[in-house]
Design an enzyme around this catalytic site. Sequence first.
Site, PDB file in Angstrom:
ATOM      1  N   CYS B 237       0.649  -1.195  -0.031  1.00 24.61           N
ATOM      2  CA  CYS B 237       0.116  -0.196   0.060  1.00 24.61           C
ATOM      3  C   CYS B 237       0.790   1.186   0.070  1.00 24.61           C
ATOM      4  O   CYS B 237       1.888   1.480   0.739  1.00 24.61           O
ATOM      5  CB  CYS B 237      -0.759  -0.094   1.191  1.00 24.61           C
ATOM      6  SG  CYS B 237      -1.780   1.824   1.502  1.00 24.61           S
ATOM      7  N   ASN B 246       5.370   0.072  -5.105  1.00 20.73           N
ATOM      8  CA  ASN B 246       6.205   0.054  -6.482  1.00 20.73           C
ATOM      9  C   ASN B 246       5.424   1.198  -7.415  1.00 20.73           C
ATOM     10  O   ASN B 246       4.113   1.344  -7.495  1.00 20.73           O
ATOM     11  CB  ASN B 246       5.958  -1.260  -7.136  1.00 20.73           C
ATOM     12  CG  ASN B 246       7.168  -2.224  -6.864  1.00 20.73           C
ATOM     13  OD1 ASN B 246       8.299  -1.620  -7.244  1.00 20.73           O
ATOM     14  ND2 ASN B 246       6.958  -3.207  -6.063  1.00 20.73           N
TER      15      ASN B 246
END
Lengths: 305, 305
Positions: B237, B246
Amino acid sequence: MTAILVSEVGPRDGLQSIKSIMPLAAKQAWIRAEAAAGVREIEVGSFVPPALLPQMADTPELVAFARTIPGLNVVALVPNAKGAARAVEAGVHGLSIPFSMSETHSLRNVRKDHPAMLAEIAAVAAIARAGGVHFAVGLSTAFGCTLEGAVPEDTVVRLAVAAAEAGAMEFSLSDTTGYADPAQVRRLVRRVRAEVGDLLTTLHLHNTRGLGLANALAGLDEGITTLDASLGGLGGCPYAPGASGNLVTEDLVLMLNAMGYETGIDLDQLIAVRTILAEALPGEPLYGFTPDAGPMLDYAERIAR
Amino acid sequence: MTAILVSEVGPRDGLQSIKSIMPLAAKQAWIRAEAAAGVREIEVGSFVPPALLPQMADTPELVAFARTIPGLNVVALVPNAKGAARAVEAGVHGLSIPFSMSETHSLRNVRKDHPAMLAEIAAVAAIARAGGVHFAVGLSTAFGCTLEGAVPEDTVVRLAVAAAEAGAMEFSLSDTTGYADPAQVRRLVRRVRAEVGDLLTTLHLHNTRGLGLANALAGLDEGITTLDASLGGLGGCPYAPGASGNLVTEDLVLMLNAMGYETGIDLDQLIAVRTILAEALPGEPLYGFTPDAGPMLDYAERIAR
């Protein structure tokens, strides 16, 4: 360090896009707290007929209040000359009018084609000059329009020049639809600045597709010195089609401060202002990565490397 | 048009960061579907002891599967020479090893100081060369470390040079902690490229503080040609401290395609791959603005302006 002006537009663009009506006292607390955090310009409301936008009905009172805060530049949006006269009377430092680069959008929104808008701009300019007030034109839908699709860059350049001749003292390019990408931002800023020079200072970006900060960076590279943003991204879920999804002030300030730009804004103090929004607008979602992700490295430490 | 390689790292970086274990068949469907959407490089897993990371236990099978997809570059992460030997045996096209620029982080993570890591890199390079396999080094915590704080740029430059001498064939700079800002990205990419040249191709960015795409843009300006990303931002998250967050592949591809970079990836087809993740990992949140915001203007129309 280069100074960048972060212009808070939440009390106008944020609040006009949601259904809840924020009480005057909460708006005042918001404006006071953001100014205390170092924000130097706030668009406090718009001078539209209260029947159309009841959320903005207290704009004259807000202008009067905001004018008591030392060092704060108090600006408001006006749709036409009538609104401009009210804004000047209320005592704004500056006013701005949106000028849609998509004629279809302009006709749909304010029932004026481009020549009629240029006439309105000339009338507003005269009122602003007479009142000793700054006057900016927001070139909206400059990066594309949901109704017309692509807006030719030639059109934007031509209309900016015409608006400058009509008396605009400053310009912003507005990504009303969240269509802009960084390459387009660079190209269009360069082209418009080639014609109107430093009159183009500002980008008004939406984060609808997540490119808001990348587009801001592209603008900074081309000499943009003012960026509009909305605390908590108030005024629209960035995930919902058609929603505003303003650039989040907290994330923008994080990026600018980290890069070494001088914003004058204390990020921790700015983030604390969110509680005013959360309490005054229960159930209204607030956005932004910065408030929950925790602090970055200390700026001084970063700069020292 | 400049070609940019989007390297999908979700099956490795995404899946190793979540608790759920994705079945082999779902991983295969994911890899197949992303390759069909035009993704040309996928990091399919890592060669760590299965007891440590059970999510990665099927990496050899995945490599064998992915190798059957024409035109796909199949890469995997290895922590050390032992893993490298297994990766070469499994048939990867390329392998990469993370090399933490923060020595504290390196000691904590793999119990090796910098000289020990350089020796390991030399050993891995020998294995890669003998196996005819490409070998990249990921300079992790290059933009700061939660344990050490600021990581001096001089250290990153010095260790990159040492790793090149030890046999690294390619480098990525990794913002492991989400601390990078665009000015820092530009500065560090420029400095490292000044020493190792085109060996530095890649940025591995996290979107922890919302600056992921702005940092990607900064890297592109400095000659970066490969960007790591994770479908649906899988693996963390972005709002939670310490989470991976990411760069979201969909949002990155939207930006690159809109800017006119050649990615070879069909965005609609890419977005459709999310259903495989949603079905195989119920309850696991997927991120990204692009999937829900609706399409931008058609690219052809944008380019024509």
